[in-house]
Design a protein around this motif. Structure first.
Motif, PDB file in Angstrom:
ATOM      1  N   VAL A  86       1.525   2.007   6.705  1.00 22.29           N
ATOM      2  CA  VAL A  86       2.047   2.845   5.634  1.00 22.29           C
ATOM      3  C   VAL A  86       2.041   4.303   6.018  1.00 22.29           C
ATOM      4  O   VAL A  86       3.296   4.704   6.008  1.00 22.29           O
ATOM      5  CB  VAL A  86       1.468   2.357   4.366  1.00 22.29           C
ATOM      6  CG1 VAL A  86       1.880   3.527   3.241  1.00 22.29           C
ATOM      7  CG2 VAL A  86       1.603   1.077   4.046  1.00 22.29           C
ATOM      8  N   LEU A 136      -4.059   6.942   0.503  1.00 20.33           N
ATOM      9  CA  LEU A 136      -3.331   5.577  -0.132  1.00 20.33           C
ATOM     10  C   LEU A 136      -4.283   5.140  -0.989  1.00 20.33           C
ATOM     11  O   LEU A 136      -5.442   5.185  -1.218  1.00 20.33           O
ATOM     12  CB  LEU A 136      -3.124   4.644   0.956  1.00 20.33           C
ATOM     13  CG  LEU A 136      -2.330   5.217   2.134  1.00 20.33           C
ATOM     14  CD1 LEU A 136      -2.562   3.852   3.167  1.00 20.33           C
ATOM     15  CD2 LEU A 136      -0.991   5.183   2.028  1.00 20.33           C
ATOM     16  N   MET A 195      -5.847  -1.059  -2.628  1.00 24.21           N
ATOM     17  CA  MET A 195      -5.001  -1.947  -3.050  1.00 24.21           C
ATOM     18  C   MET A 195      -5.899  -3.326  -3.317  1.00 24.21           C
ATOM     19  O   MET A 195      -6.809  -3.637  -2.535  1.00 24.21           O
ATOM     20  CB  MET A 195      -3.994  -2.501  -1.975  1.00 24.21           C
ATOM     21  CG  MET A 195      -2.951  -3.385  -2.317  1.00 24.21           C
ATOM     22  SD  MET A 195      -1.561  -2.168  -3.373  1.00 24.21           S
ATOM     23  CE  MET A 195      -1.340  -1.016  -2.381  1.00 24.21           C
ATOM     24  N   HIS A 231       3.055  10.814  -4.663  1.00 25.86           N
ATOM     25  CA  HIS A 231       2.359   9.831  -3.876  1.00 25.86           C
ATOM     26  C   HIS A 231       3.027   9.698  -2.434  1.00 25.86           C
ATOM     27  O   HIS A 231       2.181   9.166  -1.259  1.00 25.86           O
ATOM     28  CB  HIS A 231       2.456   8.445  -4.543  1.00 25.86           C
ATOM     29  CG  HIS A 231       1.800   8.165  -5.741  1.00 25.86           C
ATOM     30  ND1 HIS A 231       0.514   7.712  -5.394  1.00 25.86           N
ATOM     31  CD2 HIS A 231       1.569   8.215  -6.835  1.00 25.86           C
ATOM     32  CE1 HIS A 231      -0.246   7.344  -6.517  1.00 25.86           C
ATOM     33  NE2 HIS A 231       0.614   7.582  -7.440  1.00 25.86           N
ATOM     34  N   ASN A 236      -0.962  -3.769  -9.201  1.00 27.94           N
ATOM     35  CA  ASN A 236      -1.187  -4.500  -7.836  1.00 27.94           C
ATOM     36  C   ASN A 236       0.094  -5.320  -7.842  1.00 27.94           C
ATOM     37  O   ASN A 236       0.094  -6.557  -8.322  1.00 27.94           O
ATOM     38  CB  ASN A 236      -2.361  -5.073  -7.656  1.00 27.94           C
ATOM     39  CG  ASN A 236      -3.426  -4.032  -7.466  1.00 27.94           C
ATOM     40  OD1 ASN A 236      -3.494  -3.526  -6.507  1.00 27.94           O
ATOM     41  ND2 ASN A 236      -4.319  -4.051  -8.547  1.00 27.94           N
ATOM     42  N   GLY A 246       0.806   9.958   0.717  1.00 31.59           N
ATOM     43  CA  GLY A 246       0.892   8.575   1.683  1.00 31.59           C
ATOM     44  C   GLY A 246       1.123   9.170   3.233  1.00 31.59           C
ATOM     45  O   GLY A 246       0.467   8.697   4.024  1.00 31.59           O
ATOM     46  N   LYS A 262       2.741  -0.348  -5.967  1.00 27.11           N
ATOM     47  CA  LYS A 262       1.622   0.222  -6.738  1.00 27.11           C
ATOM     48  C   LYS A 262       1.931   1.555  -7.134  1.00 27.11           C
ATOM     49  O   LYS A 262       1.535   2.103  -8.155  1.00 27.11           O
ATOM     50  CB  LYS A 262       0.385   0.384  -5.294  1.00 27.11           C
ATOM     51  CG  LYS A 262      -1.033   1.140  -5.968  1.00 27.11           C
ATOM     52  CD  LYS A 262      -1.853   0.164  -6.917  1.00 27.11           C
ATOM     53  CE  LYS A 262      -3.097   0.463  -7.138  1.00 27.11           C
ATOM     54  NZ  LYS A 262      -3.745  -0.283  -7.823  1.00 27.11           N
ATOM     55  N   TRP A 317       2.452  -1.286  -1.214  1.00 25.02           N
ATOM     56  CA  TRP A 317       2.117   0.323  -1.450  1.00 25.02           C
ATOM     57  C   TRP A 317       3.412   0.874  -2.364  1.00 25.02           C
ATOM     58  O   TRP A 317       3.007   1.585  -3.522  1.00 25.02           O
ATOM     59  CB  TRP A 317       2.483   1.067  -0.139  1.00 25.02           C
ATOM     60  CG  TRP A 317       2.190   2.637  -0.481  1.00 25.02           C
ATOM     61  CD1 TRP A 317       1.113   3.416  -0.592  1.00 25.02           C
ATOM     62  CD2 TRP A 317       3.398   3.501  -0.588  1.00 25.02           C
ATOM     63  NE1 TRP A 317       1.284   4.708  -0.893  1.00 25.02           N
ATOM     64  CE2 TRP A 317       2.752   4.882  -0.641  1.00 25.02           C
ATOM     65  CE3 TRP A 317       4.826   3.505  -0.558  1.00 25.02           C
ATOM     66  CZ2 TRP A 317       3.437   6.085  -0.870  1.00 25.02           C
ATOM     67  CZ3 TRP A 317       5.518   4.611  -0.664  1.00 25.02           C
ATOM     68  CH2 TRP A 317       4.844   6.093  -0.707  1.00 25.02           C
ATOM     69  N   TYR A 358      -2.355  -2.106   6.274  1.00 30.37           N
ATOM     70  CA  TYR A 358      -2.175  -1.008   5.255  1.00 30.37           C
ATOM     71  C   TYR A 358      -2.343   0.351   5.803  1.00 30.37           C
ATOM     72  O   TYR A 358      -1.509   1.143   5.579  1.00 30.37           O
ATOM     73  CB  TYR A 358      -2.767  -1.806   3.779  1.00 30.37           C
ATOM     74  CG  TYR A 358      -2.592  -0.729   2.502  1.00 30.37           C
ATOM     75  CD1 TYR A 358      -1.280  -0.414   2.041  1.00 30.37           C
ATOM     76  CD2 TYR A 358      -3.541  -0.132   1.931  1.00 30.37           C
ATOM     77  CE1 TYR A 358      -1.061   0.610   0.986  1.00 30.37           C
ATOM     78  CE2 TYR A 358      -3.576   0.658   1.003  1.00 30.37           C
ATOM     79  CZ  TYR A 358      -2.187   0.794   0.416  1.00 30.37           C
ATOM     80  OH  TYR A 358      -2.127   1.546  -0.786  1.00 30.37           O
ATOM     81  N   GLN A 359      -3.597   0.448   6.110  1.00 31.54           N
ATOM     82  CA  GLN A 359      -4.156   1.793   6.330  1.00 31.54           C
ATOM     83  C   GLN A 359      -3.552   2.425   7.616  1.00 31.54           C
ATOM     84  O   GLN A 359      -3.370   3.787   7.589  1.00 31.54           O
ATOM     85  CB  GLN A 359      -5.650   1.972   6.390  1.00 31.54           C
ATOM     86  CG  GLN A 359      -6.497   1.724   5.260  1.00 31.54           C
ATOM     87  CD  GLN A 359      -6.507   2.750   4.378  1.00 31.54           C
ATOM     88  OE1 GLN A 359      -5.984   3.833   4.319  1.00 31.54           O
ATOM     89  NE2 GLN A 359      -6.810   2.432   3.069  1.00 31.54           N
TER      90      GLN A 359
END
Length: 255
Positions: free
Chosen positions: A57, A27, A30, A18, A139, A22, A133, A130, A53-54
């Motif tokens: 991370v 990713l 979520m 992961h 979640n 990432g 997850k 993240w 988030y996109q």
């Protein structure tokens, strides 16, 4: 395809898989509404969270990978002198550039939400989501290393500078959401004293109430003429008339 199905067996290999995905901005999806089930999230909030988030991370993971900071090991927090902090600080401008580009086609309200969240720990929050997850497949927020990651991922750009970069009207009449996770409230800290004062100007916080929570904020707001010590004492007594003891425990409002 669920990338978890292609992961070699073993928890450590799973997490490393992961991490590699990432870093390359691949990713897991979520479900923010499931994470913050006690908060009323609308489409604008969801779009703002996804954009953060996109954007945040993968950039954070690249830096952690370069400096061999293992986000999966709670005992691994070691800033490597000033190297890790300096490296992340250098990436802050890059993060803002990415958000500038990603938010170009978003509505004014969505850009405003991104701005508001980022000033109050939004990058920390999406990274913790993240982590939760990829560790569990659920979640949820990973609550380990919370203070350490807050130190590393809380941006320092002043609010008006960030507003200018994201083409945001800081005075616009949009909401500033707080997110509930269990008994914890997120997006309730500020990236600096200037931001704390701005949120008083915006009517999100009362100056006296905010001063009760954090002495550093109280000193700043008093020096700027937002509130007096008498007003702070009056509020303290109004909240608890019986002897006026401290009712609100002190806490850090600043990152």
């Amino acid at each position: 395809m669920n990338i978890r199905d292609a992961v070699p067996q073993g928890a450590h290999q799973n997490l490393q898989f992961h991490r590699q995905y990432g870093v390359n901005a691949m990713l897991p999806e979520m479900n923010w509404q499931e994470i913050f089930k006690h908060s009323k999230l609308n489409d604008t909030h969801l779009q703002a969270l996804n954009t953060l988030y996109q954007s945040a991370v993968p950039l954070a993971l690249q830096v952690f990978e370069e400096l061999k900071f293992d986000v999966f090991t709670p005992v691994a927090y070691d800033p490597h002198g000033l190297g890790l902090f300096d490296k992340l600080a250098q990436q802050e401008d890059k993060l803002i550039q990415i958000l500038e580009s990603e938010s170009n086609n978003l509505s004014d309200e969505t850009r405003h939400q991104i701005w508001s969240m980022l000033l109050r720990g939004g990058a920390v929050l999406v990274f913790k989501a993240w982590l939760g997850k990829v560790k569990t497949g659920n979640n949820e927020l990973d609550m380990t290393q919370l203070d350490e990651l807050s130190d590393l991922l809380f941006i320092k750009t002043p609010p008006n500078n960030l507003a200018q970069r994201l083409h945001v009207d800081a005075q616009a009449n949009y909401d500033h959401i707080f997110l509930m996770y269990g008994t914890d409230v997120f997006l309730d800290r500020f990236n600096g004293l200037e931001t704390a004062a701005l949120f008083v100007d915006l009517g999100v916080y009362d100056a006296a109430f905010l001063s009760l929570r954090d002495d550093r904020v109280a000193d700043y707001l008093k020096a700027k003429g937002y509130v007096s010590q008498d007003q702070i004492e009056d509020l303290k007594c109004a909240l608890n008339p019986l002897g006026c003891p401290d009712l609100i425990s002190k806490q850090d409002c600043l990152a």
